[in-house]
Design a protein around this motif. Sequence first.
Motif, PDB file in Angstrom:
ATOM      1  N   LEU A 136      58.916 -52.814  18.776  1.00  0.00           N
ATOM      2  CA  LEU A 136      58.819 -51.835  17.714  1.00  0.00           C
ATOM      3  C   LEU A 136      58.435 -50.421  18.379  1.00  0.00           C
ATOM      4  O   LEU A 136      57.677 -50.443  19.132  1.00  0.00           O
ATOM      5  CB  LEU A 136      57.575 -52.249  16.920  1.00  0.00           C
ATOM      6  CG  LEU A 136      57.237 -51.189  15.719  1.00  0.00           C
ATOM      7  CD1 LEU A 136      58.464 -51.318  14.677  1.00  0.00           C
ATOM      8  CD2 LEU A 136      55.991 -51.727  15.034  1.00  0.00           C
ATOM      9  N   ALA A 137      59.215 -49.536  18.041  1.00  0.00           N
ATOM     10  CA  ALA A 137      58.872 -48.208  18.173  1.00  0.00           C
ATOM     11  C   ALA A 137      58.588 -47.267  16.958  1.00  0.00           C
ATOM     12  O   ALA A 137      59.180 -47.291  15.962  1.00  0.00           O
ATOM     13  CB  ALA A 137      60.343 -47.563  18.908  1.00  0.00           C
ATOM     14  N   THR A 138      57.520 -46.493  17.230  1.00  0.00           N
ATOM     15  CA  THR A 138      56.980 -45.795  16.230  1.00  0.00           C
ATOM     16  C   THR A 138      57.404 -44.192  16.378  1.00  0.00           C
ATOM     17  O   THR A 138      57.253 -43.200  15.525  1.00  0.00           O
ATOM     18  CB  THR A 138      55.421 -45.665  16.063  1.00  0.00           C
ATOM     19  OG1 THR A 138      55.018 -45.420  17.276  1.00  0.00           O
ATOM     20  CG2 THR A 138      55.054 -47.147  15.792  1.00  0.00           C
ATOM     21  N   LEU A 166      65.063 -52.484  27.928  1.00  0.00           N
ATOM     22  CA  LEU A 166      65.700 -53.657  27.425  1.00  0.00           C
ATOM     23  C   LEU A 166      67.219 -53.588  27.940  1.00  0.00           C
ATOM     24  O   LEU A 166      67.796 -54.836  28.211  1.00  0.00           O
ATOM     25  CB  LEU A 166      65.721 -53.758  26.240  1.00  0.00           C
ATOM     26  CG  LEU A 166      64.467 -54.031  25.236  1.00  0.00           C
ATOM     27  CD1 LEU A 166      64.700 -53.990  23.867  1.00  0.00           C
ATOM     28  CD2 LEU A 166      63.890 -55.316  25.538  1.00  0.00           C
ATOM     29  N   GLY A 167      67.797 -52.452  28.114  1.00  0.00           N
ATOM     30  CA  GLY A 167      69.141 -52.440  28.786  1.00  0.00           C
ATOM     31  C   GLY A 167      69.881 -52.210  27.583  1.00  0.00           C
ATOM     32  O   GLY A 167      70.019 -52.891  26.628  1.00  0.00           O
ATOM     33  N   TYR A 168      70.917 -51.242  27.689  1.00  0.00           N
ATOM     34  CA  TYR A 168      72.129 -50.949  26.826  1.00  0.00           C
ATOM     35  C   TYR A 168      73.370 -52.144  26.869  1.00  0.00           C
ATOM     36  O   TYR A 168      73.537 -52.703  27.758  1.00  0.00           O
ATOM     37  CB  TYR A 168      72.718 -49.652  27.130  1.00  0.00           C
ATOM     38  CG  TYR A 168      71.647 -48.451  26.990  1.00  0.00           C
ATOM     39  CD1 TYR A 168      71.161 -47.905  25.817  1.00  0.00           C
ATOM     40  CD2 TYR A 168      70.626 -47.896  28.263  1.00  0.00           C
ATOM     41  CE1 TYR A 168      70.207 -46.886  25.555  1.00  0.00           C
ATOM     42  CE2 TYR A 168      70.138 -47.055  27.891  1.00  0.00           C
ATOM     43  CZ  TYR A 168      69.645 -46.379  26.771  1.00  0.00           C
ATOM     44  OH  TYR A 168      68.826 -45.232  26.580  1.00  0.00           O
ATOM     45  N   PRO A 169      73.988 -52.173  25.609  1.00  0.00           N
ATOM     46  CA  PRO A 169      73.755 -51.412  24.452  1.00  0.00           C
ATOM     47  C   PRO A 169      72.464 -51.919  23.595  1.00  0.00           C
ATOM     48  O   PRO A 169      72.296 -53.149  23.671  1.00  0.00           O
ATOM     49  CB  PRO A 169      74.921 -51.618  23.720  1.00  0.00           C
ATOM     50  CG  PRO A 169      75.636 -52.963  24.252  1.00  0.00           C
ATOM     51  CD  PRO A 169      75.118 -53.150  25.790  1.00  0.00           C
ATOM     52  N   VAL A 170      71.943 -51.100  22.497  1.00  0.00           N
ATOM     53  CA  VAL A 170      71.058 -51.496  21.762  1.00  0.00           C
ATOM     54  C   VAL A 170      71.177 -51.336  20.440  1.00  0.00           C
ATOM     55  O   VAL A 170      72.223 -50.477  19.919  1.00  0.00           O
ATOM     56  CB  VAL A 170      69.734 -50.872  22.113  1.00  0.00           C
ATOM     57  CG1 VAL A 170      69.162 -51.114  23.595  1.00  0.00           C
ATOM     58  CG2 VAL A 170      69.840 -49.342  21.822  1.00  0.00           C
ATOM     59  N   VAL A 171      70.447 -51.841  19.426  1.00  0.00           N
ATOM     60  CA  VAL A 171      70.604 -51.856  17.988  1.00  0.00           C
ATOM     61  C   VAL A 171      69.294 -51.520  17.687  1.00  0.00           C
ATOM     62  O   VAL A 171      68.140 -51.630  18.155  1.00  0.00           O
ATOM     63  CB  VAL A 171      70.893 -53.236  17.364  1.00  0.00           C
ATOM     64  CG1 VAL A 171      71.100 -52.961  15.955  1.00  0.00           C
ATOM     65  CG2 VAL A 171      72.335 -53.872  18.005  1.00  0.00           C
ATOM     66  N   LEU A 172      69.254 -50.373  16.612  1.00  0.00           N
ATOM     67  CA  LEU A 172      68.004 -49.875  15.868  1.00  0.00           C
ATOM     68  C   LEU A 172      67.887 -50.359  14.558  1.00  0.00           C
ATOM     69  O   LEU A 172      69.117 -50.427  13.570  1.00  0.00           O
ATOM     70  CB  LEU A 172      68.003 -48.321  16.042  1.00  0.00           C
ATOM     71  CG  LEU A 172      67.998 -47.720  17.370  1.00  0.00           C
ATOM     72  CD1 LEU A 172      67.702 -46.142  16.943  1.00  0.00           C
ATOM     73  CD2 LEU A 172      67.107 -48.405  17.966  1.00  0.00           C
ATOM     74  N   ILE A 186      57.360 -46.386   3.303  1.00  0.00           N
ATOM     75  CA  ILE A 186      56.854 -45.588   4.436  1.00  0.00           C
ATOM     76  C   ILE A 186      57.097 -46.812   5.609  1.00  0.00           C
ATOM     77  O   ILE A 186      56.174 -47.749   5.561  1.00  0.00           O
ATOM     78  CB  ILE A 186      55.529 -45.079   4.708  1.00  0.00           C
ATOM     79  CG1 ILE A 186      55.312 -43.994   3.534  1.00  0.00           C
ATOM     80  CG2 ILE A 186      55.282 -44.692   6.113  1.00  0.00           C
ATOM     81  CD1 ILE A 186      53.815 -43.455   3.578  1.00  0.00           C
ATOM     82  N   PRO A 187      58.049 -46.854   6.471  1.00  0.00           N
ATOM     83  CA  PRO A 187      58.324 -47.639   7.463  1.00  0.00           C
ATOM     84  C   PRO A 187      57.164 -47.840   8.617  1.00  0.00           C
ATOM     85  O   PRO A 187      56.732 -46.793   8.864  1.00  0.00           O
ATOM     86  CB  PRO A 187      59.692 -47.222   8.000  1.00  0.00           C
ATOM     87  CG  PRO A 187      60.324 -46.300   7.001  1.00  0.00           C
ATOM     88  CD  PRO A 187      59.003 -45.334   6.629  1.00  0.00           C
ATOM     89  N   HIS A 188      57.142 -49.007   9.154  1.00  0.00           N
ATOM     90  CA  HIS A 188      56.178 -49.187  10.162  1.00  0.00           C
ATOM     91  C   HIS A 188      56.961 -48.630  11.758  1.00  0.00           C
ATOM     92  O   HIS A 188      56.131 -48.480  12.420  1.00  0.00           O
ATOM     93  CB  HIS A 188      55.759 -50.520  10.447  1.00  0.00           C
ATOM     94  CG  HIS A 188      55.031 -51.237   9.456  1.00  0.00           C
ATOM     95  ND1 HIS A 188      55.436 -51.421   8.122  1.00  0.00           N
ATOM     96  CD2 HIS A 188      53.649 -51.655   9.431  1.00  0.00           C
ATOM     97  CE1 HIS A 188      54.288 -52.016   7.448  1.00  0.00           C
ATOM     98  NE2 HIS A 188      53.269 -52.158   8.252  1.00  0.00           N
ATOM     99  N   GLY A 189      58.030 -48.261  11.503  1.00  0.00           N
ATOM    100  CA  GLY A 189      58.584 -47.910  12.718  1.00  0.00           C
ATOM    101  C   GLY A 189      60.245 -48.360  12.774  1.00  0.00           C
ATOM    102  O   GLY A 189      60.750 -48.685  11.709  1.00  0.00           O
ATOM    103  N   ILE A 190      60.657 -48.289  14.016  1.00  0.00           N
ATOM    104  CA  ILE A 190      62.021 -48.759  14.511  1.00  0.00           C
ATOM    105  C   ILE A 190      62.137 -49.901  15.190  1.00  0.00           C
ATOM    106  O   ILE A 190      61.228 -49.899  16.412  1.00  0.00           O
ATOM    107  CB  ILE A 190      63.061 -47.583  14.647  1.00  0.00           C
ATOM    108  CG1 ILE A 190      62.949 -46.666  13.608  1.00  0.00           C
ATOM    109  CG2 ILE A 190      64.508 -48.253  15.132  1.00  0.00           C
ATOM    110  CD1 ILE A 190      63.963 -46.675  12.502  1.00  0.00           C
ATOM    111  N   ASP A 191      62.748 -51.261  14.898  1.00  0.00           N
ATOM    112  CA  ASP A 191      62.900 -52.351  16.031  1.00  0.00           C
ATOM    113  C   ASP A 191      63.781 -51.958  16.788  1.00  0.00           C
ATOM    114  O   ASP A 191      65.153 -51.515  16.182  1.00  0.00           O
ATOM    115  CB  ASP A 191      63.075 -53.543  15.126  1.00  0.00           C
ATOM    116  CG  ASP A 191      61.761 -53.998  14.762  1.00  0.00           C
ATOM    117  OD1 ASP A 191      60.685 -53.900  15.288  1.00  0.00           O
ATOM    118  OD2 ASP A 191      61.888 -54.797  13.568  1.00  0.00           O
TER     119      ASP A 191
END
Length: 703
Positions: A511-513, A525-531, A576-581
């Motif tokens: 989780l990123a805020t 984690l290494g690319y590519p990634v998903v948000l 209000i989201p907790h953030g982005i996974d």
Amino acid sequence: MTSLQALTSLFRPASVAIIGASGKPGKIGNIILKNVVASGYPGRVFPINPKETEIEGLPAYPSVTRVPEAVEVAVIAVPAPRVLPVVAECGAVGVKHLIVISAGFKETGAEGNALEKELVSTARRYGMRVVGPNCVGIMDTHTPLNASFAAGFPNKGEIAFISQSGAMLVAILDWSLLSGLGFSKFISLGNKADLNESDFIEAAADDPETKVILGYIEDVSDGVRFLEVATRASRNKPIVVLKSGVSQAGAQAASSHTGALAGSDLAYEVAFRHAGVIRVESMAELFDLALAFAKQPIPKGNRLAIVTNSGGPGIVATDAAEEKGLAIARFGKKTLDALRAALPREANIYNPVDVLGDARADRFRFALTKVLEDENVDAAVVLVCPTATVEPRDTAKTIVEVSRSFPEKPVFGVYMGGEILETGAHLLTEAGIPCYTFPEVAVNAMRALAYYGEMIGARTDEPLPEYQDLDPERVRAVFAAVRDDNRLVLLGSEGAAVLEAYGIPVAPTKLATRAEEAVAIAEELGYPVVLKVASPKIVHKTDIGGVRMGLETPGEVMASFWAVMSNVQRALPHVIPHGIDVQRQAPRGTEVIIGVTRDVHFGHLIAFGLGGIYVNLLKDVSFRLAHGLSLREIEKMISETKAFTLLRGYRGQKPADVGALVNIIARVTRLVTDFPEIAEMDINPVFAYNAGALALDVKITIS
């Protein structure tokens, strides 16, 4: 637990008291007393009524406490407000069992429910067991004892009938007297305040006079105990159940795909299959199968031979057999040569065997004998149509005689007519050969016998592996943190952590805020990634632009973070989201779903099927109960779906690693068994690869 030994004195008591007995014809208390006496009950009978000194020629007593001998069973038929004092009196003099006919308990509302609880509490204080309240009573034809207010007493037989509906019980009793079908026991459950369907199934399973257990139920009191009792009982005796209330109206609202797919009736369907219970759809089918199981052996396989004197009905029977999953037996050369040599040239010697419309009993005898001699035949159906030359009685005698020469192979008669064939059909039934009017019914009965035979032959109790790499403390910590945050739905990163703790392969997710934090996680984690937007209030993230895939650079991650947040704010301004996974993107595989929903009666249901965004549209899902699930059943569960066709390798594709999916389902089962507070879970999609499998998205709801 309640076994037959514990209930022996209920069905075979040395003495019975009827509390509320009456001398007035038509009164419930009078009917019960007359029924007990008329049934030929050999024990002592004590009418209880403070206003009478003699009823139906028997001395009456003002109270059970005034009876000079011990009373084992008390049948209570007094108004509900008077029941509790009577129960206390019964307990004080050592009565073992109560049959409470009286109504006015939980079926009437809160006040009646409180009265019923007090009834059970009082009975338990004295160690008494209770049938009812609000029931018709019980019957045992082998004692014999008719402790009920039903009109009539069943013929002696080997079928135990357990009914949650009193009206259903008396209707079936009346029908059985007309049909001649015999019963060992009739049990009216009533409100099931104490003794319930599981208690009586367990007792009937141990009863030497019972061969088949029938049930009409509307619900199950204790799902887990029912599973344990019915699973043990069905190994020795078939259990055939009509379960009413199959509509979706009772299904509770569910937030997960799995919960939405699991209707109100599904858990019963899965539970019955799990326990080896045969479910039927109608009262007619219930007793068609009762007759078949009571009178015929369990076949060694599902290969059916059909002998008919008319081509059309033979084709109907063949179509019905194939539709029900039975195999139309292929005769060996010896059988075909014998039939060819002896039957008319116009006869069909292949299955179905058509002995032609002019066949008399001797031709039926020859054909039936030859097909039953064939080692490729497990059972036979004989169709008799009312042609001008038919011999109904002689043909029936022939069928009976031939079937007795092959006691390991079930034989069914179908007499397709009315008055002309009536005597022959009656003769078959009397001799224990189930005889039906139409071929589909006979085929369905054979299907049930074959299914039961396959089921008990395939029973395995191998447990799931004892995994050594589980971390339940980590799961407890995640759940505690979620509750501390006043939530019941886990975020994607929390769900991934739960799966990781139980050794379930899942795409790394954090989780990123802040946008900068998302970039740092992507670098880690290494690319590519998903948000993916992280909020328990957002079910379908892609619909609102809450997902960004294929991100290859820090700049793309930074821009996508703000784009997702902006999309969510525009579409759902109050959320209000907790953030982005942030999740490492996985290569595509075959998409499947593994899910869990918790049933109020039977516990967790495990689901498997085609995954992705079309899961609710395609509804290609197979279910099993977590309770007692084995690796073999998991494999069968996967094979039942259309997804299995893709997994095996469709149109040149390499086969997927089904073993990896079996491992995930087994670990999910262990997870929900260890943590019963998991109410729902969707792992969707799971990517299945040629080697291995990976969970991409997980949603968990706890209670």
